[in-house]
Structures are given as C-alpha cells and as structure tokens.
Design a protein around this motif. Structure first.
Motif, PDB file in Angstrom:
ATOM      1  N   PRO A  60       0.815  -1.220   0.000  1.00 41.39           N
ATOM      2  CA  PRO A  60       0.000   0.000   0.000  1.00 41.39           C
ATOM      3  C   PRO A  60       0.846   1.266   0.000  1.00 41.39           C
ATOM      4  CG  PRO A  60      -0.019  -1.018   2.172  1.00 41.39           C
ATOM      5  CD  PRO A  60       0.691  -1.967   1.262  1.00 41.39           C
ATOM      6  N   SER A  61       0.286   2.307  -0.562  1.00 38.66           N
ATOM      7  CA  SER A  61       0.947   3.607  -0.510  1.00 38.66           C
ATOM      8  C   SER A  61       1.040   4.057   0.944  1.00 38.66           C
ATOM      9  CB  SER A  61       0.149   4.640  -1.306  1.00 38.66           C
ATOM     10  OG  SER A  61       0.057   4.270  -2.663  1.00 38.66           O
ATOM     11  N   PRO A  62       2.182   4.620   1.349  1.00 41.12           N
ATOM     12  CA  PRO A  62       2.322   5.063   2.743  1.00 41.12           C
ATOM     13  C   PRO A  62       1.194   5.996   3.167  1.00 41.12           C
ATOM     14  CG  PRO A  62       4.430   5.146   1.614  1.00 41.12           C
ATOM     15  CD  PRO A  62       3.404   4.845   0.559  1.00 41.12           C
ATOM     16  N   ASP A  69       4.583  -6.768   7.136  1.00 43.06           N
ATOM     17  CA  ASP A  69       6.030  -6.961   7.110  1.00 43.06           C
ATOM     18  C   ASP A  69       6.700  -5.845   6.338  1.00 43.06           C
ATOM     19  OD1 ASP A  69       7.842  -8.720   8.259  1.00 43.06           O
ATOM     20  OD2 ASP A  69       7.002 -10.460   7.244  1.00 43.06           O
ATOM     21  N   TRP A  70       8.023  -5.863   6.358  1.00 40.66           N
ATOM     22  CA  TRP A  70       8.818  -4.874   5.649  1.00 40.66           C
ATOM     23  C   TRP A  70      10.232  -5.403   5.530  1.00 40.66           C
ATOM     24  CZ3 TRP A  70       6.796  -4.296  10.550  1.00 40.66           C
ATOM     25  CH2 TRP A  70       7.717  -4.263  11.615  1.00 40.66           C
ATOM     26  N   SER A  71      11.027  -4.766   4.687  1.00 45.49           N
ATOM     27  CA  SER A  71      12.428  -5.146   4.581  1.00 45.49           C
ATOM     28  C   SER A  71      13.113  -4.859   5.912  1.00 45.49           C
ATOM     29  CB  SER A  71      13.107  -4.338   3.464  1.00 45.49           C
ATOM     30  OG  SER A  71      14.469  -4.701   3.349  1.00 45.49           O
ATOM     31  N   GLY A  72      13.677  -5.884   6.518  1.00 47.16           N
ATOM     32  CA  GLY A  72      14.235  -5.765   7.856  1.00 47.16           C
ATOM     33  C   GLY A  72      13.501  -6.642   8.843  1.00 47.16           C
ATOM     34  N   ALA A  73      12.307  -7.105   8.448  1.00 48.78           N
ATOM     35  CA  ALA A  73      11.529  -8.016   9.295  1.00 48.78           C
ATOM     36  C   ALA A  73      11.378  -9.339   8.533  1.00 48.78           C
ATOM     37  CB  ALA A  73      10.187  -7.390   9.628  1.00 48.78           C
ATOM     38  N   SER A  74      10.167  -9.800   8.317  1.00 47.94           N
ATOM     39  CA  SER A  74       9.810 -10.930   7.450  1.00 47.94           C
ATOM     40  C   SER A  74      10.314 -12.297   7.907  1.00 47.94           C
ATOM     41  CB  SER A  74      10.256 -10.680   5.997  1.00 47.94           C
ATOM     42  OG  SER A  74      11.647 -10.616   5.846  1.00 47.94           O
ATOM     43  N   PHE A  75      10.403 -12.542   9.217  1.00 48.63           N
ATOM     44  CA  PHE A  75      10.660 -13.894   9.709  1.00 48.63           C
ATOM     45  C   PHE A  75       9.466 -14.773   9.357  1.00 48.63           C
ATOM     46  CE2 PHE A  75      10.148 -17.137  13.012  1.00 48.63           C
ATOM     47  CZ  PHE A  75      11.392 -17.752  12.965  1.00 48.63           C
ATOM     48  N   GLY A 130      -5.707 -12.882   5.019  1.00 46.10           N
ATOM     49  CA  GLY A 130      -4.983 -14.006   4.431  1.00 46.10           C
ATOM     50  C   GLY A 130      -3.881 -13.579   3.496  1.00 46.10           C
ATOM     51  N   ILE A 131      -3.413 -12.338   3.664  1.00 48.48           N
ATOM     52  CA  ILE A 131      -2.396 -11.769   2.786  1.00 48.48           C
ATOM     53  C   ILE A 131      -1.270 -11.175   3.615  1.00 48.48           C
ATOM     54  CG2 ILE A 131      -4.073 -11.238   0.974  1.00 48.48           C
ATOM     55  CD1 ILE A 131      -3.945  -8.281   1.910  1.00 48.48           C
ATOM     56  N   VAL A 132      -0.237 -10.712   2.896  1.00 48.48           N
ATOM     57  CA  VAL A 132       0.850  -9.958   3.531  1.00 48.48           C
ATOM     58  C   VAL A 132       0.732  -8.504   3.097  1.00 48.48           C
ATOM     59  CG1 VAL A 132       3.350  -9.625   3.698  1.00 48.48           C
ATOM     60  CG2 VAL A 132       2.407 -11.949   3.610  1.00 48.48           C
ATOM     61  N   VAL A 133       0.700  -7.624   4.067  1.00 49.77           N
ATOM     62  CA  VAL A 133       0.735  -6.180   3.814  1.00 49.77           C
ATOM     63  C   VAL A 133       2.190  -5.757   3.949  1.00 49.77           C
ATOM     64  CG1 VAL A 133      -0.087  -3.905   4.528  1.00 49.77           C
ATOM     65  CG2 VAL A 133      -1.606  -5.921   4.721  1.00 49.77           C
ATOM     66  N   TRP A 134       2.799  -5.396   2.856  1.00 49.61           N
ATOM     67  CA  TRP A 134       4.233  -5.071   2.835  1.00 49.61           C
ATOM     68  C   TRP A 134       4.395  -3.562   2.890  1.00 49.61           C
ATOM     69  CZ3 TRP A 134       8.347  -8.258   3.263  1.00 49.61           C
ATOM     70  CH2 TRP A 134       9.614  -7.700   3.055  1.00 49.61           C
ATOM     71  N   LEU A 135       5.049  -3.073   3.927  1.00 47.62           N
ATOM     72  CA  LEU A 135       5.247  -1.641   4.104  1.00 47.62           C
ATOM     73  C   LEU A 135       6.506  -1.187   3.378  1.00 47.62           C
ATOM     74  CD1 LEU A 135       4.387  -1.203   7.894  1.00 47.62           C
ATOM     75  CD2 LEU A 135       2.861  -1.098   5.904  1.00 47.62           C
ATOM     76  N   ARG A 136       6.411  -0.067   2.698  1.00 46.93           N
ATOM     77  CA  ARG A 136       7.562   0.474   1.966  1.00 46.93           C
ATOM     78  C   ARG A 136       8.507   1.184   2.925  1.00 46.93           C
ATOM     79  NH1 ARG A 136       4.288   3.350  -3.056  1.00 46.93           N
ATOM     80  NH2 ARG A 136       3.074   1.510  -3.652  1.00 46.93           N
TER      81      ARG A 136
END
Length: 217
Positions: A57-59, A167-173, A211-217
């Motif tokens: 999503p857009s920030p 999740d975001w880059s730096g997390a995602s375990f 049931g999805i991943v919300v990926w933060l920029r």
C-alpha cells in the motif's frame, strides 16, 4: 467496607487489562466494521489480492481507517528482545489512542495453550508479536478459520484466510525452518514502523483484506 470494595474494583481492573474500559466480553458484541475508508493506493479495487498474496500500500493510505470503539483485541506476545518490545509498545499505544479494548497474554515456553486461551476469549482480533509464535500459530490458525489473526513484523509461511501479516524489509521472519531473512535488521523496528504496522494491518482486516501480507515500503 469502602476500602474493601475499592480494593476489589482495583483487582478486577488489573485482571481485565482493558484500554477502553473494563467490559465483559461474554456479552453480545456486534461484528466490527471499519470507521472511515481506505485511501487511494492501499490496494487496487479492480484486482483484489489473491490468497497468500502480497500488497504494497501507498504510505499513509490506511490513515483514514479506524477500528470501532471497544474493538476487542488480544495481544499475544512472546520474547523480550528489542523488536518484540517495540511491536508491543506500538500495539499498546495504538490501543490507548483509539480506545481499543485490549488484553494481553504473554506466551510461555509452549505457546499453543496460550493461543488457545486467547481464542476462548472470543476477541475480534488476535495480534501476534514475537518470532517464536510463528510456528505455533501455523499449527493452530488453520483449524480455527472463524478467528482473525494479525501478525506484525513476521509472517506465517502458508497463511489461511484468517491470518494477515504486516512486514517490511528488515523483518519478514517466516518460521518453518526457513530461518531469518537475510535482510533482517532489528533496527528497522522503529516506533514509526511499528505504529504503521498495527494501523495498516487492522485497516486491512477491517476491510476483509485477509490471508495476505501487507508489505510496508
């Protein structure tokens, strides 16, 4: 007599652990609906995300959505590492500011009974914070599709429709023996990032984007 009554009231308040007041969760409760609407760029309405898909999503596109007052949330947490501590603070700060009815369960060495206990409370949402909860959640959540879960700062590798992750880059375990992401960075669990994670995740759940991943920029 008055002193005894005051002591009893204080004890009840301590056990309830609510941000929005001491309410009896056994009482009838309407299905939660979002207050406000998602902003442009949260997702593409013409192309809904597929199961287990990822949206970026857009920030700030979630800023216009709030949970209804007295939304019932159980925060399930495990670990006292810095990322988990930051996530827990982010969830609690959100609950306080939004008047969310929040209760917390600190999971033990075997988290499965604690996950089960959280479900028996019948919250609107169970929020998970802590990497050691991921594999136990993968075991339990698929058998309880009516209960919504939100995982912040990590992912269930193969989520069912009731498990949403932020999740975001730096997390995602991801658990299941996949190990830590090569981009894992505890310093990425900033106060702003954790605040965005809980707000974006709740906005997705309230709008049935689950049931999805919300990926933060």
């Amino acid at each position: 007599m008055l002193r005894a009554a005051a002591s009893l009231a204080a004890a009840v308040a301590l056990i309830s652990g609510c941000s929005g007041g001491a309410h009896d969760w056994a009482q009838p409760h309407p299905s939660p609906a979002p207050v406000g609407t998602l902003g442009a760029g949260f997702t593409d309405p013409s192309a809904p995300p597929s199961p287990e898909g990822t949206i970026t999503p857009s920030p700030g596109s979630w800023d216009g959505v709030r949970a209804p007052e007295d939304y019932r949330v159980v925060l399930l947490t495990a670990g006292d590492d810095a990322p988990t501590t930051a996530l827990v603070k982010g969830v609690r700060d959100w609950a306080e500011s939004e008047k969310i009815d929040l209760r917390t369960i600190a999971a033990g060495a075997d988290p499965v009974p604690d996950i089960t206990r959280a479900m028996t409370m019948k919250p609107d949402l169970i929020v998970s914070a802590g990497n050691t909860l991921i594999d136990p959640l993968a075991v339990v959540t698929a058998n309880h599709l009516a209960q919504q879960f939100l995982v912040v700062g990590a992912e269930v590798a193969e989520p069912t429709g009731n498990v949403t992750s932020v999740d975001w880059s730096g997390a995602s375990f991801r658990g299941e023996g996949l190990g830590m992401s090569s981009t894992y960075d505890p310093a990425s669990f900033t106060a702003d990032r954790c605040a965005a994670a809980i707000r974006a995740g709740v906005a997705a759940v309230l709008n049935n984007l689950t049931g999805i991943v919300v990926w933060l920029r």
